[in-house]
Design a protein around this motif. Structure first.
Motif, short mmCIF file in Angstrom:
data_model
loop_
_atom_site.label_atom_id
_atom_site.label_comp_id
_atom_site.label_asym_id
_atom_site.label_seq_id
_atom_site.Cartn_x
_atom_site.Cartn_y
_atom_site.Cartn_z
N ASP A 59 41.54 35.94 23.94
CA ASP A 59 40.34 35.88 23.10
C ASP A 59 39.05 36.05 23.88
O ASP A 59 37.96 35.78 23.35
N ASN A 60 39.18 36.48 25.15
CA ASN A 60 37.99 36.62 26.01
C ASN A 60 37.21 35.32 26.09
O ASN A 60 35.96 35.31 26.12
N SER A 61 37.94 34.22 26.13
CA SER A 61 37.28 32.90 26.17
C SER A 61 36.47 32.71 27.45
O SER A 61 35.43 32.05 27.43
N ILE A 62 36.96 33.25 28.57
CA ILE A 62 36.24 33.07 29.82
C ILE A 62 34.87 33.73 29.73
O ILE A 62 33.86 33.14 30.14
N ARG A 63 34.81 34.92 29.17
CA ARG A 63 33.53 35.60 29.05
C ARG A 63 32.61 34.89 28.05
O ARG A 63 31.40 34.79 28.25
N LYS A 64 33.21 34.31 27.00
CA LYS A 64 32.40 33.67 25.96
C LYS A 64 31.92 32.29 26.36
O LYS A 64 30.78 31.91 26.09
N HIS A 65 32.80 31.51 27.00
CA HIS A 65 32.50 30.10 27.22
C HIS A 65 32.43 29.70 28.69
O HIS A 65 32.10 28.54 28.99
N GLY A 66 32.74 30.60 29.60
CA GLY A 66 32.71 30.27 31.02
C GLY A 66 34.07 29.86 31.54
O GLY A 66 34.90 29.29 30.82
N ILE A 67 34.28 30.08 32.82
CA ILE A 67 35.61 29.86 33.39
C ILE A 67 35.96 28.38 33.49
O ILE A 67 37.13 28.00 33.42
N ASP A 68 34.96 27.53 33.64
CA ASP A 68 35.24 26.09 33.76
C ASP A 68 35.74 25.49 32.45
O ASP A 68 36.36 24.42 32.46
N GLN A 69 35.47 26.13 31.33
CA GLN A 69 35.90 25.63 30.04
C GLN A 69 37.26 26.19 29.61
O GLN A 69 37.83 25.74 28.62
N TYR A 70 37.77 27.15 30.37
CA TYR A 70 39.00 27.81 29.97
C TYR A 70 40.19 26.90 30.23
O TYR A 70 40.35 26.34 31.32
N GLN A 71 41.07 26.75 29.23
CA GLN A 71 42.22 25.84 29.32
C GLN A 71 43.56 26.56 29.43
O GLN A 71 44.61 25.93 29.41
N GLY A 72 43.51 27.88 29.54
CA GLY A 72 44.75 28.64 29.60
C GLY A 72 45.42 28.55 30.96
O GLY A 72 44.83 28.10 31.95
N PRO A 73 46.69 29.01 31.05
CA PRO A 73 47.44 28.93 32.31
C PRO A 73 46.91 29.92 33.34
O PRO A 73 46.37 30.99 33.00
N GLY A 74 47.07 29.57 34.61
CA GLY A 74 46.62 30.44 35.69
C GLY A 74 47.51 30.33 36.91
O GLY A 74 48.33 29.40 37.04
N LEU A 75 47.34 31.28 37.81
CA LEU A 75 48.06 31.31 39.08
C LEU A 75 47.11 30.85 40.17
O LEU A 75 46.10 31.52 40.44
N ALA A 76 47.41 29.70 40.79
CA ALA A 76 46.56 29.16 41.85
C ALA A 76 47.13 29.54 43.21
O ALA A 76 48.28 29.23 43.51
N ILE A 77 46.31 30.21 44.04
CA ILE A 77 46.72 30.64 45.37
C ILE A 77 45.92 29.86 46.41
O ILE A 77 44.68 29.97 46.47
N LEU A 78 46.63 29.09 47.23
CA LEU A 78 45.97 28.32 48.29
C LEU A 78 45.84 29.13 49.58
O LEU A 78 44.79 29.11 50.23
N ASN A 79 46.91 29.82 49.95
CA ASN A 79 46.90 30.48 51.25
C ASN A 79 47.93 31.59 51.29
O ASN A 79 48.98 31.53 50.62
N VAL A 80 47.63 32.64 52.06
CA VAL A 80 48.59 33.70 52.36
C VAL A 80 48.68 33.81 53.87
O VAL A 80 47.66 33.99 54.55
N ARG A 81 49.89 33.66 54.39
CA ARG A 81 50.11 33.78 55.84
C ARG A 81 50.86 35.07 56.12
O ARG A 81 51.91 35.34 55.51
N LEU A 82 50.34 35.84 57.04
CA LEU A 82 50.92 37.11 57.44
C LEU A 82 51.30 37.02 58.91
O LEU A 82 50.45 36.74 59.75
N GLU A 83 52.59 37.23 59.20
CA GLU A 83 53.08 37.09 60.57
C GLU A 83 53.84 38.35 60.98
O GLU A 83 54.81 38.75 60.35
N GLY A 84 53.38 38.96 62.09
CA GLY A 84 54.05 40.16 62.57
C GLY A 84 53.15 40.98 63.47
O GLY A 84 52.07 40.54 63.84
N PRO A 85 53.59 42.16 63.89
CA PRO A 85 54.87 42.79 63.52
C PRO A 85 56.04 42.17 64.26
O PRO A 85 55.92 41.79 65.42
N ILE A 86 57.16 42.06 63.54
CA ILE A 86 58.38 41.48 64.11
C ILE A 86 59.28 42.62 64.56
O ILE A 86 59.72 43.43 63.74
#
Length: 813
Positions: free
Chosen positions: A319-346
């Motif tokens: 419903d474009n709720s984020i654009r209408k009401h702001g991201i802090d008010q959005y209650q829908g599900p999301g993917l939270a990413i804390l960290n990406v670790r890249l190790e190499g070349p192996i």
């Protein structure tokens, strides 16, 4: 490389081509048909196929009897089959007596068998692109897309490894030279030390994109995680600080969790680049559960100048709720990413297998080490070869390389031309290493490498080792197989050959067999040939395509691993599914993004290949389906029947999305044409049964329409669909023998009721793939023997693979 490298190798390659020009003609001599009884034709056949009548484009009173001609042979073979099966003469015509039929078939069978037996045999078969790529990468320890550097291989029906279709051209030879040079560039060490393994920790909040999108499209949490709330077109999940400066194998560890969700959130792990037109690979699909942070880890080959790219799947701000009401008010599900670790070349080993293959026993000494600014920047050193006896060192290296390339021991005479080429280079002032590289490149452009050299009649041990290895691992034989070949244990003891086949099926490289065989047999390699209409099929996405391919490959692998009956090809109690496929198939299952084996509900339409989305997609055109196209697919791939093309002047029936009834009327009218009736009585019923599946493999009771029809209340990728409900599907049909079915499930049972036919078709496809030649008339008795042999054991798929390896056809040229 110096110009002399290319000119010397190219001249050698031209010589190779000249020697091979005669290798592609069909072997054997012309064979005349030992005149079948004209009286038989005159009495039973000429009403439709003689005296000016040519139903189906066949006139038996004027047809050639030269069985050395492929088209003539195919016609007589078709005559034999139709008379044997009681299809000729037709049921409403006078029928021959049992004696007349037996005498006619006996005479014709003897001629056809003799002609094919004298002409068959695997033509000198070249490695196809995949086999070449696998072999070079395996020998040298490289990871290069060599197939894309080579011209596309010819195909014989499904398969692109049949010798008669694999030609050789000057363009191809130049491509082999370029490919060999690229392989040596990557394999030969350019530094004295292995590359440094770097560990990089990256977070979206600490990127240029984070500065722009946090608080707008992305949400920053107190724990430092950045949340994505929708599958991303813009902004993308590119993480520029998790980048690669040197191609290689890398461990990628992603830490995060499902945010504001009771269900797991699926996401893709891939890579992207700023390079225009470059491939953007997806390495894996994974999921995070709600709750505390979790870490998932994969290992992937990542090319230089690529960055990690994470994309959520299955979530949207509808419903474009984020654009209408702001991201802090959005209650829908999301993917939270804390960290990406890249190790190499192996690195698997340093220096690489290819480096050791060329330089073992040779003193290759670094002459500079970061002394110049250019060397420091590129981190490359310069080397020279120090040898007290260059001829001896070169001979040892050339013999070692030739032994690996030719897949057998080599003689002094065989390596002499390459030693001579090396000496010519040295005489022209070329340094030791580039001169040696020229000789090595020539080895990998020689016929003994590019072609599978097989002696007439029974194969010797090394030819058997090569045939088995390229069959089941799609690459050169490993040391264990070569050791038994050297000792003569493969031809002397069939059980040794079978023991290796069991071992190779379990080898990680055995996945190549599953992939290459199913890509060809089921035509899965053409999954990208058409793009589904996004208005008609908006639910289609890259996750679904990746899942449908993996489903079919893992399914066939499971049949081998579990030795399941060949009946499972059409009617199985299990399927290989994940959450994306479960959603697509309307199955109420709690699954993650990884494919796993699932027991299906009773009478589920998804048991077997014909209920799998990949098969249904490659047999459609992306917008609509054709019963003719799908009917031919079933006949050729599962029942071993290849209908002839339409007779000259007879137009094909085009697919029509106006509805099944209209299309049926067109096909009914088509079958009224005498020359079309027989083939369409076989082709149309399987195609009608599969009308219950749309072009992307979804079940349908009605066609979809972009015109008139009832609106559909459905959301796909966060947006309402635009298609409407079209006419109803009619999946009923009548088989050529008069048996009827009311729906797809009944049709599937009819197929499953003849396991011998399914086994015979699979054995024939496996033998074609394994030997690199078309199976023909004189192979029929051996194939029938294999089918009869496996019947009491239930036609287990692994047993059928084993029987192919043990067969006389596999062990002979």
């Amino acid at each position: 490389m110096p110009r002399s490298f290319f000119s010397s190798v190219f001249v050698s390659a031209i010589t190779v081509l000249t020697l091979l020009l005669g290798c592609f003609a069909m072997p054997g001599r012309a064979q005349e048909l030992a005149g079948p009884s004209r009286a038989f034709f005159s009495r039973y056949c000429f009403d439709c196929h003689g005296d000016g009548a040519d139903e189906g484009g066949v006139q038996l009173d004027t047809i050639s009897t030269d069985l050395g001609d492929r088209a003539t042979f195919a016609t007589w073979e078709r005559v034999f089959d139709r008379v044997r099966d009681g299809e000729m003469p037709p049921a409403d015509a006078e029928q021959p007596s049992a004696d007349d039929r037996r005498d006619f078939l006996g005479t014709l069978q003897q001629s056809l068998h003799q002609s094919h037996a004298e002409s068959k045999g695997t033509i000198l078969r070249r490695l196809n692109r995949r086999e070449y790529q696998n072999t070079m990468n395996d020998l040298f320890g490289t990871h290069l897309d060599l197939a894309s550097m080579l011209p596309e291989d010819g195909r014989f029906r499904e398969f692109d490894n049949v010798g008669a279709s694999l030609n050789l051209s000057m363009v191809q030879l130049q491509s082999y030279i370029d490919a060999a040079d690229a392989v040596m560039d990557q394999a030969i060490a350019s530094t004295s030390e292995p590359p440094e393994i770097r560990v990089t920790d990256a977070n979206y909040a600490q990127t240029r994109e984070g500065e722009v999108h946090l608080g707008k499209s992305w949400k920053l949490l107190d724990d430092g995680a950045v949340v994505f709330f929708r599958s991303q077109s813009y902004p993308t999940g590119m993480l520029r600080t998790a980048n690669v400066h040197q191609a290689g194998w890398y461990k990628v560890a992603v830490t995060g969790y499902a945010y504001q969700s009771r269900e797991p959130i699926t996401f893709s792990i891939g890579a992207t680049t700023f390079a225009r037109g470059a491939e953007k690979p997806t390495f894996a699909y994974r999921a995070f559960e709600p709750g505390p942070a979790q870490t998932v880890q994969i290992e992937a080959w990542i090319d230089d100048r690529y960055m990690i790219d994470l994309e959520p799947w299955g979530i949207a701000d509808q419903d474009n709720s984020i654009r209408k009401h702001g991201i802090d008010q959005y209650q829908g599900p999301g993917l939270a990413i804390l960290n990406v670790r890249l190790e190499g070349p192996i690195t698997e080993s340093f220096p690489s297998r290819g480096h050791r293959l060329i330089f073992d026993g040779i003193d290759r000494v670094e002459t500079t080490s970061g002394k110049s600014r250019q060397s420091r920047r590129s981190r490359q050193a310069e080397f020279e070869i120090r040898s007290e006896d260059p001829s001896r060192d070169t001979a040892q290296a050339i013999r070692r390389v030739a032994r690996a390339a030719f897949r057998r021991p080599v003689t002094d005479r065989e390596i002499a031309p390459f030693l001579e080429l090396f000496e010519q280079q040295r005489g022209n002032g070329i340094d030791f290493e580039p001169a040696l590289r020229t000789a090595v490149a020539a080895i990998f452009c020689s016929p003994d490498f590019l072609f599978l050299r097989e002696s007439a009649d029974w194969l010797d041990d090394h030819a058997l080792a090569a045939r088995l290895s390229f069959f089941l691992t799609r690459t050169t034989p490993d040391q264990a197989l070569l050791a038994d070949a050297d000792a003569g244990r493969l031809t002397g003891n069939p059980e040794t050959l079978l023991r290796h086949s069991r071992r190779l099926l379990k080898d990680p490289r055995g996945k190549r067999f599953v992939e290459d065989f199913t890509d060809a047999w089921l035509n899965l390699r053409d999954i990208d040939f058409t793009s589904p209409d996004q208005k008609l099929f908006p639910e289609y996405d890259s996750f679904l395509q990746a899942s449908m391919l993996e489903e079919s490959r893992r399914f066939f692998a499971a049949l081998i691993e579990q030795n399941a009956s060949v009946v499972n090809l059409v009617d199985s109690e299990f399927a290989m599914l994940n959450n994306r496929l479960a959603e697509h198939y309307d199955l109420d299952l709690k699954l993650g993004p990884e494919i796993r084996q699932v027991t299906l509900p009773r009478d589920s339409v998804r048991g077997g290949l014909l209920g799998q989305a990949s098969v249904l997609k490659v047999s459609a055109n992306g917008t609509n389906t054709s019963p003719v196209v799908r009917g031919v697919y079933v006949l050729e791939r599962l029942l071993g029947v290849s209908p002839p093309p339409p007779p000259p002047g007879i137009p094909g029936v085009e697919p029509d999305i106006r509805g099944a009834s209209t299309l049926r009327e067109l096909l009914d009218k088509h079958r009224d044409v005498d020359s079309c009736r027989h083939c369409h009585s076989m082709i149309d019923p399987p195609g009608f049964a599969l009308e219950s599946f749309n072009p992307i493999g979804g079940w349908r009771d009605h066609f979809r329409s972009l015109g008139k029809g009832e609106k559909v209340d459905r959301i796909a990728h966060g947006r309402p669909v635009r298609y409407r409900i079209g006419p109803p599907v009619d999946a009923t049909g009548r088989m050529s023998d008069g048996t009827t079915f009311e729906n797809y499930v009944q049709f599937r049972r009819l197929l499953a009721s003849d396991p011998d036919r399914l086994a015979q078709t699979l054995v024939t496809k496996l033998l074609t793939f394994a030997t690199g030649r078309e199976m023909g008339f004189s192979d029929r008795p051996e194939i029938e023997r294999l089918v009869n042999q496996s019947r009491d054991q239930g036609h287990g798929v692994r047993d059928l693979v084993q029987s192919v390896v043990a067969s006389e056809i596999f062990r002979k040229k």
